[in-house]
Write an enzyme that holds these catalytic residues in place. Structure first.
Site, PDB file in Angstrom:
ATOM      1  N   LEU A  22       0.843  -1.196   0.000  1.00 49.89           N
ATOM      2  CA  LEU A  22       0.000   0.000   0.000  1.00 49.89           C
ATOM      3  C   LEU A  22       0.881   1.250   0.000  1.00 49.89           C
ATOM      4  O   LEU A  22       1.617   1.502   0.943  1.00 49.89           O
ATOM      5  CB  LEU A  22      -0.900   0.009   1.232  1.00 49.89           C
ATOM      6  CG  LEU A  22      -1.868   1.189   1.352  1.00 49.89           C
ATOM      7  CD1 LEU A  22      -2.962   1.091   0.300  1.00 49.89           C
ATOM      8  CD2 LEU A  22      -2.478   1.234   2.749  1.00 49.89           C
ATOM      9  N   HIS A  72       6.153   2.277  11.975  1.00 49.05           N
ATOM     10  CA  HIS A  72       6.805   3.457  11.413  1.00 49.05           C
ATOM     11  C   HIS A  72       5.823   4.622  11.424  1.00 49.05           C
ATOM     12  O   HIS A  72       4.609   4.443  11.247  1.00 49.05           O
ATOM     13  CB  HIS A  72       7.247   3.142   9.980  1.00 49.05           C
ATOM     14  CG  HIS A  72       8.184   4.132   9.384  1.00 49.05           C
ATOM     15  ND1 HIS A  72       7.773   5.344   8.897  1.00 49.05           N
ATOM     16  CD2 HIS A  72       9.525   4.081   9.185  1.00 49.05           C
ATOM     17  CE1 HIS A  72       8.793   6.008   8.408  1.00 49.05           C
ATOM     18  NE2 HIS A  72       9.884   5.256   8.579  1.00 49.05           N
TER      19      HIS A  72
END
Length: 338
Positions: free
Chosen positions: A126, A230
């Protein structure tokens, strides 16, 4: 209008640009021309196959800005992971070390190396270019996969997983990997990440410690990022959590990012999607939906306003939307509220 469609060979330059912009830790899209072309070919073959049970198929799609004629993102699904290339992960568990005689009772965490998700479907790859990360674009790019999976469940496994990118800095240094590198691997995180991306995973089985790792023996920096995502991945994780995905105690082997999972039929956008017959024409509805056609090889998905009559199972859409979805009056579409 942003439309999601299966990738073609003509999309290679755009996908390479996405790979370059995605940064370190985006394992499923390494900057490698041969591999990217191979992924495109594999996806095209997968979309063209007649499938009754999930296998090694990989479905790669792109987001195209129809006004600009430009590819601005990508998203994908692996039908069944770990069948041709091993899918490794850590399971985070606890053990008790206790002595009644001494009055000592310690609970410690372990990381156990394994292939527990073999055969599951994976939503992956993605990426949306920064200038398009607004409005419903991100939701469309992520949720279009669930519209596809809900419409064609025979192609996918009962359990769907997503491996989220773990913590690393702008240079690609991962605190978790730094500890692994020092004791077991002796190569940089970016190199290991690239090798995994191009399918060269043999070194993992060769060098990874086979016995469980006591978390307390890791550096403080490594311990702190286990199960953390992240910064750029947080929006994607929040979206998946709203869909019903949860972490059952699994983490990625290199950066310790969380792996989340959900049963296909329990995913919110699968459970609450519905079908309607198309009516093309102007309308004044303000109701926002994610919409797809019901085809597979020529799958299309968009986001926008639709006038829905649930009693009659009809949906009035604009001509622009109909052209993007490649549907006509009377065709069936699949919808889910945003």
């Amino acid at each position: 209008m942003l439309v999601i469609r299966p990738i073609t060979e003509a999309d290679f330059p755009a996908l390479m640009r996405c790979a370059e912009e995605s940064g370190h830790g985006f394992t499923s899209l390494p900057v490698d021309e041969k591999l990217i072309r191979g992924k495109i070919r594999h996806s095209m073959e997968s979309f063209g196959k007649e499938v009754t049970t999930p296998g090694t198929e990989g479905y790669l799609m792109i987001a195209e800005d129809t006004e600009a004629g430009e590819v601005v993102g990508t998203t994908g699904i692996e039908a069944a992971i770990g069948l041709d290339v091993p899918f490794y992960s850590y399971h985070i568990s606890k053990v008790v070390h206790a002595s009644r005689k001494l009055g000592v009772h310690n609970v410690v965490e372990l990381l156990t190396f394994g292939n527990n998700y073999t055969g599951c479907s994976e939503v992956c790859t993605l990426f949306l270019r920064p200038e398009y990360r607004e409005g419903s674009n991100g939701r469309l790019l992520s949720k279009c996969r669930f519209l596809m999976m809900g419409e064609h469940p025979q192609r996918f496994a009962k359990t769907v997983v997503a491996e989220m990118r773990g913590v690393s800095d702008e240079e690609g240094h991962s605190p978790f990997w730094e500890w692994l590198k020092e004791h077991f691997f002796s190569i940089e995180f970016t190199h290991a990440d690239y090798l995994v991306g191009v399918g060269q995973k043999g070194f993992i089985a060769d060098l990874m410690p086979k016995l469980p790792i006591y978390v307390s023996l890791l550096s403080n920096e490594a311990q702190a990022v286990i199960g953390q995502v992240h910064e750029k991945t947080r929006p994607a994780l929040r979206l998946l959590e709203k869909e019903g995905f949860t972490n059952h105690g699994y983490a990625a082997i290199f950066d310790a990012g969380p792996t989340v999972e959900c049963d296909l039929l329990n995913i919110e956008s699968v459970r609450h999607a519905f079908h309607c017959s198309v009516e093309i024409g102007a309308h004044t509805s303000s109701s926002e939906y994610l919409i797809s056609n019901t085809r597979f090889r020529n799958f299309r998905a968009v986001a926008g306003k639709v006038a829905v009559d649930r009693e009659l199972n009809r949906a009035r859409i604009t001509l622009e939307m109909a052209e993007a979805l490649q549907v006509s009056d009377g065709d069936t579409i699949r919808l889910v509220a945003q």
